[in-house]
Design a protein around this motif. Structure first.
Motif, PDB file in Angstrom:
ATOM      1  N   GLN A 101      -9.261   7.798   6.809  1.00  0.00           N
ATOM      2  CA  GLN A 101      -8.253   7.375   5.846  1.00  0.00           C
ATOM      3  C   GLN A 101      -6.863   7.805   6.313  1.00  0.00           C
ATOM      4  O   GLN A 101      -6.667   8.919   6.785  1.00  0.00           O
ATOM      5  CB  GLN A 101      -8.529   7.989   4.466  1.00  0.00           C
ATOM      6  CG  GLN A 101      -7.600   7.463   3.371  1.00  0.00           C
ATOM      7  CD  GLN A 101      -7.852   8.122   2.042  1.00  0.00           C
ATOM      8  OE1 GLN A 101      -7.466   9.262   1.815  1.00  0.00           O
ATOM      9  NE2 GLN A 101      -8.538   7.405   1.157  1.00  0.00           N
ATOM     10  N   GLY A 102      -5.919   6.903   6.176  1.00  0.00           N
ATOM     11  CA  GLY A 102      -4.519   7.194   6.426  1.00  0.00           C
ATOM     12  C   GLY A 102      -3.737   7.136   5.132  1.00  0.00           C
ATOM     13  O   GLY A 102      -4.198   6.577   4.127  1.00  0.00           O
ATOM     14  N   GLU A 103      -2.554   7.730   5.152  1.00  0.00           N
ATOM     15  CA  GLU A 103      -1.713   7.755   3.959  1.00  0.00           C
ATOM     16  C   GLU A 103      -0.250   7.668   4.376  1.00  0.00           C
ATOM     17  O   GLU A 103       0.194   8.399   5.265  1.00  0.00           O
ATOM     18  CB  GLU A 103      -1.965   9.028   3.156  1.00  0.00           C
ATOM     19  CG  GLU A 103      -1.239   9.071   1.829  1.00  0.00           C
ATOM     20  CD  GLU A 103      -1.635  10.285   1.003  1.00  0.00           C
ATOM     21  OE1 GLU A 103      -2.419  10.136   0.053  1.00  0.00           O
ATOM     22  OE2 GLU A 103      -1.153  11.389   1.338  1.00  0.00           O
ATOM     23  N   LEU A 104       0.465   6.784   3.729  1.00  0.00           N
ATOM     24  CA  LEU A 104       1.905   6.638   3.949  1.00  0.00           C
ATOM     25  C   LEU A 104       2.623   7.017   2.667  1.00  0.00           C
ATOM     26  O   LEU A 104       2.344   6.469   1.601  1.00  0.00           O
ATOM     27  CB  LEU A 104       2.248   5.195   4.341  1.00  0.00           C
ATOM     28  CG  LEU A 104       3.751   4.883   4.476  1.00  0.00           C
ATOM     29  CD1 LEU A 104       4.373   5.690   5.612  1.00  0.00           C
ATOM     30  CD2 LEU A 104       3.967   3.380   4.687  1.00  0.00           C
ATOM     31  N   VAL A 105       3.552   7.982   2.766  1.00  0.00           N
ATOM     32  CA  VAL A 105       4.357   8.426   1.633  1.00  0.00           C
ATOM     33  C   VAL A 105       5.821   8.181   1.978  1.00  0.00           C
ATOM     34  O   VAL A 105       6.290   8.628   3.038  1.00  0.00           O
ATOM     35  CB  VAL A 105       4.133   9.918   1.320  1.00  0.00           C
ATOM     36  CG1 VAL A 105       4.980  10.348   0.130  1.00  0.00           C
ATOM     37  CG2 VAL A 105       2.666  10.192   1.051  1.00  0.00           C
ATOM     38  N   THR A 106       6.518   7.483   1.111  1.00  0.00           N
ATOM     39  CA  THR A 106       7.933   7.227   1.340  1.00  0.00           C
ATOM     40  C   THR A 106       8.683   7.343   0.030  1.00  0.00           C
ATOM     41  O   THR A 106       8.124   7.079  -1.044  1.00  0.00           O
ATOM     42  CB  THR A 106       8.155   5.841   1.976  1.00  0.00           C
ATOM     43  OG1 THR A 106       9.541   5.667   2.293  1.00  0.00           O
ATOM     44  CG2 THR A 106       7.706   4.726   1.028  1.00  0.00           C
ATOM     45  N   SER A 107       9.935   7.763   0.111  1.00  0.00           N
ATOM     46  CA  SER A 107      10.728   7.947  -1.109  1.00  0.00           C
ATOM     47  C   SER A 107      12.195   7.679  -0.824  1.00  0.00           C
ATOM     48  O   SER A 107      12.657   7.736   0.329  1.00  0.00           O
ATOM     49  CB  SER A 107      10.561   9.371  -1.650  1.00  0.00           C
ATOM     50  OG  SER A 107      11.144  10.311  -0.769  1.00  0.00           O
TER      51      SER A 107
END
Length: 748
Positions: free
Chosen positions: A239-245
């Motif tokens: 699993q990968g995860e992309l977090v952006t804000s």
């Protein structure tokens, strides 16, 4: 090379004689009986993480006891399976270096398959004399602002007496703290030179905060010990995860991570980047010259060679850039100071189980840290500083832990060789404020290089003895040798007692401890100080020596945990820092004597109505000094009589918050932070009190998408945090900052 060889030799001696133990691990001891209280042999014990796929198993011996040693600190479900009995299960929180003892009374099996939960969840360790806070990955994700790269809210919102003052984290009146990654300390003898983060909070699985009464294994920087269990990959399946804000002041904070695991191995890797137009605390309410940017990478690799052998590598690398904020006058004068920082850390751990009750780990490590302050502009109005320090540390730790009968004993070695390479230059105008008007003096010290070597070695021994089911006694000793500009040795005894009051299950604890904190390896030469101010000079810096008394009470009530603590710390050669002339160069100094008194309270609730949990941290504290400057920059003036307050003094500090589960896969989290005000300049008066409110609200869109809206300092209340001389003088609280975060999970 000689210093490095000494460190390696010390690790080798401990390794070959006894083995080693890394403090990221705790022990689960399951005691299993049948309905007649007879031991159950051969029962299968399964310890399963509540946040990942990590699992370890064991089997009870002839006494009905199974001891599982290499359990990383965290939250677990412990299940007992034995033919002819119903399956029993308890929840437990494992802390580093302690034994979590669980008792199971199995019932006879019925015709249908059942699972019995025996007893309340174990949320309190009745054998430890150390006050501590435990912060989980979900706490960090939901607490407003806590998962920002530069944020320390994961500490200041949950730990009594913890505050950010002049961009430095302070705990219990001091700012010398130890960071450990997966139980391996990150060596750093420098004080108040870095403002950047050690690593990204989004890479943390659990954070264990110890704030006093440390075991003999802990040393060096002892106002707080932050033991970080990092993400491992066991919580993911390809699993990968992309977090952006994106938010106020063009702020953005992003991370891309990947993780996977099998039965024998796991990996986790992440990349992160951040930038903002509001990086550091400002000297006024105006935000001038305050951009910041940074980025980094982190990895954790785990491989189980055999059921008794595990290899783990943890590595991190960061680079950060900060503009040093200006007030209106500095901005108009063309001052454009900046700070550049780099940090690299790597450790390789070998964990081996030596038969029943014996675990050993060898953890060599390397740490590189740079703090480069570059003064730019306006040499006719001030001293312009260049101070570029690069520190390299090579070493590691080795220790052994033996859990046998009533004993939980450890012996170990920790050490490192250090090399500092510093460029220093100073030019411009220094003003003598003792005359009216101030007398200007031209100073021109060309850029020069200074190289210094040093080393530190420490060995400790400790035993935690369970004298009775309700009484645990701890005794240990730590011996430390430091060699740099000075050579010092110190012996630091540690004594503790924990009493679990029968029937109530309250835990009364007390401890007596001594600590030695090594001085910085190098500082500015006396020739430089004389050129800036002929009336001032430099005394050699020696290590800080502390004596601490601590008494506390922990009360578990229906899942609630209330903790109360009182401590008194007496410090000699207390580390602080001061400015050189009217420059932005801050060099360490030591104060003859400091006393710190504190009363602390924390409250953590269970999940109420399956929807709401609550936390509170409160501290009443005083930080007072006496005597003169015993090391570092001084004018040799006789000290004032009596006690005086230090800039770390704030009498009342409060943080309280909640998280509520809302309908439709949503949640709401809030936190209130309040303080009575830090010292106003040199005192004795204090700055006005303050209070701020932070809120976050989140929503999940299916299994892969989620969003979060965060507002910190919701009322936009601005107030002075302090009026000292670090990084631009006075410091004003951060303004209201609003950010939207998107999170996307995907499989690959």
């Amino acid at each position: 090379m000689k210093r490095i060889a000494m460190v390696i030799l010390g690790m080798f001696l401990v390794f070959t004689s006894t083995g080693s133990f890394a403090s990221v691990f705790g022990t689960v001891k399951a005691i299993v009986h049948d309905p007649q209280h007879r031991p159950v042999q051969g029962a299968q014990v399964e310890v399963q993480s509540r946040t990942s796929a990590f699992k370890t198993t064991g089997t009870t011996n002839d006494d009905g006891i199974a001891t599982l040693l290499n359990v990383p600190m965290g939250e677990y479900d412990v299940k007992i399976v034995s033919p002819g009995f119903t399956t029993a299960q308890q929840s437990a929180t494992v802390t580093s270096g302690n034994v979590q003892e669980l008792h199971f009374a199995l019932a006879l099996a019925q015709h249908q398959e059942t699972v019995e939960v025996s007893g309340a969840p174990e949320t309190v360790n009745p054998t430890s004399a150390t006050p501590q806070a435990f912060v989980s990955r979900s706490d960090i994700a939901q607490t407003p602002g806590a998962d920002r790269t530069n944020s320390m809210s994961m500490i200041t919102d949950f730990v009594p007496g913890a505050s950010m003052v002049h961009d430095q984290l302070h705990v219990r009146g001091g700012h010398q703290v130890t960071w450990a990654i997966d139980g391996v300390p990150v060596p750093n003898t420098n004080i108040a030179t870095n403002v950047g983060p050690q690593f990204d909070p989004k890479d943390i699985d659990y954070l264990e905060v110890q704030r006093g009464s440390f075991s003999a294994e802990s040393g060096d920087r002892t106002y707080g010990v932050f033991n970080v269990v990092t993400r491992s990959g066991f919580e993911r399946s390809r699993q990968g995860e992309l977090v952006t804000s994106y938010g106020s002041y063009n702020s953005t904070d992003n991370q891309l991570s990947f993780g996977d695991h099998s039965d024998r191995s796991a990996y986790y890797f992440s990349l992160n980047g951040n930038r903002t137009d509001h990086g550091l605390e400002t000297p006024t309410a105006d935000n001038l010259h305050n951009q910041a940017a940074g980025g980094g990478a982190f990895t954790s690799l785990i491989f189980n060679l055999t059921p008794k052998d595990q290899l783990r590598f943890v590595g991190s690398a960061r680079t950060d850039f900060y503009q040093v904020p200006n007030d209106a006058d500095l901005q108009a004068a063309g001052v454009r100071d900046r700070e550049r920082e780099q940090d690299i850390f790597g450790s390789l751990s070998w964990v081996h189980t030596f038969g029943p009750g014996v675990l050993f780990t060898l953890s060599p490590s390397y740490h590189f840290n740079r703090a480069a302050f570059e003064g730019l502009g306006s040499p006719d109005q001030r001293l312009v500083t260049t101070d570029n320090r690069a520190s390299s540390y090579a070493g590691g730790q080795a220790s052994v832990n033996v859990v046998k009968g009533r004993h939980n004993a450890s012996i170990g070695f920790y050490g490192f060789a250090q090399h500092d390479n510093t460029f220093f230059g100073l030019n411009g105008t220094n003003f003598d404020d003792s005359t009216d008007p101030p007398t200007p003096t031209l100073v021109n010290i060309p850029l020069t290089r200074q190289k210094v070597d040093g080393d530190l070695e420490a060995i400790w021994v400790q035993d935690q003895y369970k004298a009775a089911s309700w009484l645990s006694l701890t005794a240990g000793m730590r011996f430390t040798r430091f060699s740099g500009l000075v050579t010092e040795t110190a012996g630091s005894p540690r004594l503790g007692v924990a009493i679990q009051i029968p029937h109530l299950h309250w835990v009364l604890r007390a401890a007596y401890s001594r600590y030695y904190q090594a001085p910085p390896l190098d500082t500015i030469s006396s020739d430089v100080l004389t050129a800036v101010s002929p009336d001032q000079g430099f005394l050699p810096l020696r290590g800080e020596r502390d004596e601490q008394h601590d008494i506390g009470l922990t009360i578990p009530v229906r899942g609630w945990v209330l903790d109360f603590d009182h401590f008194r710390t007496g410090a000699h050669n207390f580390f602080d820092h001061d400015a050189l002339g009217n420059s932005s160069l801050f060099i360490p100094l030591t104060i003859e004597s400091v006393r710190i008194l504190g009363y602390e309270a924390t409250v953590r609730s269970p999940r109420l109505f399956k929807k709401l949990d609550f936390h509170l941290a409160y501290s009443h504290q005083s930080v007072e000094g006496s005597g003169g400057v015993t090391g570092g920059l001084t004018d040799f003036a006789p000290p004032a009589d009596g006690f005086f307050f230090l800039d770390h003094d704030q009498r009342h500090t409060l943080s309280t918050g909640f998280t509520s589960i809302l309908p439709h896969r949503s949640w709401l989290s809030g936190n209130i932070t309040a303080g009575s005000g830090f010292l106003d300049g040199d005192g004795p008066g204090h700055l006005p009190s303050y209070a701020t409110v932070d809120l976050s609200i989140g929503h999940s869109f299916g299994e892969n998408w989620s969003a979060k809206l965060t507002a910190t300092n919701l009322a936009d209340k601005r107030y002075f945090i302090d009026r000292t001389n670090s990084f631009g003088g006075s410091h004003v609280s951060d303004p209201r900052m609003i950010a939207v975060q998107l999170r996307y999970r995907f499989h690959y």
